[in-house]
Design a protein around this motif. Structure first.
Motif, PDB file in Angstrom:
ATOM      1  N   ALA A  18      71.679  29.484  54.856  1.00 40.03           N
ATOM      2  CA  ALA A  18      70.402  28.793  54.643  1.00 40.03           C
ATOM      3  C   ALA A  18      69.247  29.687  55.062  1.00 40.03           C
ATOM      4  N   LYS A  19      69.365  30.288  56.228  1.00 37.93           N
ATOM      5  CA  LYS A  19      68.297  31.171  56.709  1.00 37.93           C
ATOM      6  C   LYS A  19      68.136  32.388  55.804  1.00 37.93           C
ATOM      7  N   ASN A  20      69.253  32.962  55.387  1.00 37.70           N
ATOM      8  CA  ASN A  20      69.188  34.132  54.502  1.00 37.70           C
ATOM      9  C   ASN A  20      68.529  33.805  53.172  1.00 37.70           C
ATOM     10  N   ALA A  21      68.674  32.567  52.728  1.00 37.62           N
ATOM     11  CA  ALA A  21      68.055  32.169  51.459  1.00 37.62           C
ATOM     12  C   ALA A  21      66.536  32.283  51.532  1.00 37.62           C
ATOM     13  N   LEU A  22      65.998  32.192  52.735  1.00 37.06           N
ATOM     14  CA  LEU A  22      64.544  32.251  52.902  1.00 37.06           C
ATOM     15  C   LEU A  22      64.009  33.672  53.020  1.00 37.06           C
ATOM     16  N   SER A  23      64.858  34.658  52.830  1.00 41.51           N
ATOM     17  CA  SER A  23      64.425  36.056  52.972  1.00 41.51           C
ATOM     18  C   SER A  23      63.357  36.455  51.956  1.00 41.51           C
ATOM     19  N   VAL A  24      63.209  35.698  50.895  1.00 42.33           N
ATOM     20  CA  VAL A  24      62.189  36.011  49.894  1.00 42.33           C
ATOM     21  C   VAL A  24      60.779  35.649  50.381  1.00 42.33           C
ATOM     22  N   PHE A  25      60.691  34.935  51.499  1.00 37.48           N
ATOM     23  CA  PHE A  25      59.399  34.525  52.041  1.00 37.48           C
ATOM     24  C   PHE A  25      58.981  35.446  53.181  1.00 37.48           C
ATOM     25  N   GLU A  26      57.700  35.701  53.242  1.00 37.57           N
ATOM     26  CA  GLU A  26      57.129  36.489  54.344  1.00 37.57           C
ATOM     27  C   GLU A  26      57.221  35.667  55.639  1.00 37.57           C
ATOM     28  N   PRO A  27      57.227  36.334  56.783  1.00 38.52           N
ATOM     29  CA  PRO A  27      57.212  35.603  58.050  1.00 38.52           C
ATOM     30  C   PRO A  27      56.000  34.665  58.115  1.00 38.52           C
ATOM     31  N   LYS A  63      54.649  30.559  60.109  1.00 38.50           N
ATOM     32  CA  LYS A  63      54.983  29.412  60.960  1.00 38.50           C
ATOM     33  C   LYS A  63      55.879  28.440  60.197  1.00 38.50           C
ATOM     34  N   THR A  64      55.652  28.280  58.925  1.00 36.71           N
ATOM     35  CA  THR A  64      56.467  27.384  58.110  1.00 36.71           C
ATOM     36  C   THR A  64      57.903  27.869  58.053  1.00 36.71           C
ATOM     37  N   LYS A  65      58.080  29.151  57.842  1.00 37.75           N
ATOM     38  CA  LYS A  65      59.430  29.724  57.810  1.00 37.75           C
ATOM     39  C   LYS A  65      60.103  29.562  59.173  1.00 37.75           C
ATOM     40  N   ASP A  66      59.345  29.802  60.246  1.00 43.10           N
ATOM     41  CA  ASP A  66      59.889  29.621  61.595  1.00 43.10           C
ATOM     42  C   ASP A  66      60.324  28.177  61.818  1.00 43.10           C
ATOM     43  N   THR A  67      59.548  27.245  61.310  1.00 41.40           N
ATOM     44  CA  THR A  67      59.890  25.827  61.450  1.00 41.40           C
ATOM     45  C   THR A  67      61.174  25.506  60.693  1.00 41.40           C
TER      46      THR A  67
END
Length: 139
Positions: free
Chosen positions: A111-120, A122-126
């Protein structure tokens, strides 16, 4: 919402993997929490006839004696607290609980790896925190 297809697919993958991990963690709660902490009777899934991953995996790993003992408890919807504790011990002995935790952790990583297309952000951290919480609630 006008997001590029790649990001939409990433969010979909995140949700899919998180959902699988969340369900596995939820399945573990039936065997790792007490009634008061869980908010429902432990063993409730089992009493309802739901065979979840911890049980399925342990049954696959068990020798014939453990297998027979687990099946006898599972098939008795009026099992006692002591019988349930015996079953939990057999799930631990036959790797059902550890295996399920490991699989859930693998899906959290996916799940976390799927978000690798997004820049760092606060939303990604959440979203990462939500994913971590899904796994922590089972321990």
């Amino acid at each position: 919402a006008e997001a590029p297809e790649e990001k939409g697919a990433a969010l979909s993958d995140f949700g899919h993997h998180l959902g699988l991990a969340f369900q596995m963690a939820d399945d573990l709660l039936d065997y790792t929490m007490d009634t008061q902490a869980l908010g429902k009777e432990v063993g409730a899934d089992l009493r309802e006839g739901k065979l979840t991953l911890p049980v399925i995996h342990a049954l696959k790993q068990a020798d014939s004696a453990d297998y027979d003992q687990m099946v006898n408890i599972i098939q008795n919807e009026d099992f006692t607290v002591d019988e349930f504790k015996t079953l939990v011990g057999l799930l631990e002995k036959n790797d059902g609980i550890a295996y399920t935790k490991k699989k859930a952790a693998t899906y959290i990583d996916k799940a976390k790896n799927a978000l690798s297309v997004f820049e760092p952000s606060k939303t990604k951290d959440t979203l990462f925190d939500i994913a971590d919480y899904a796994l922590l609630r089972s321990t």
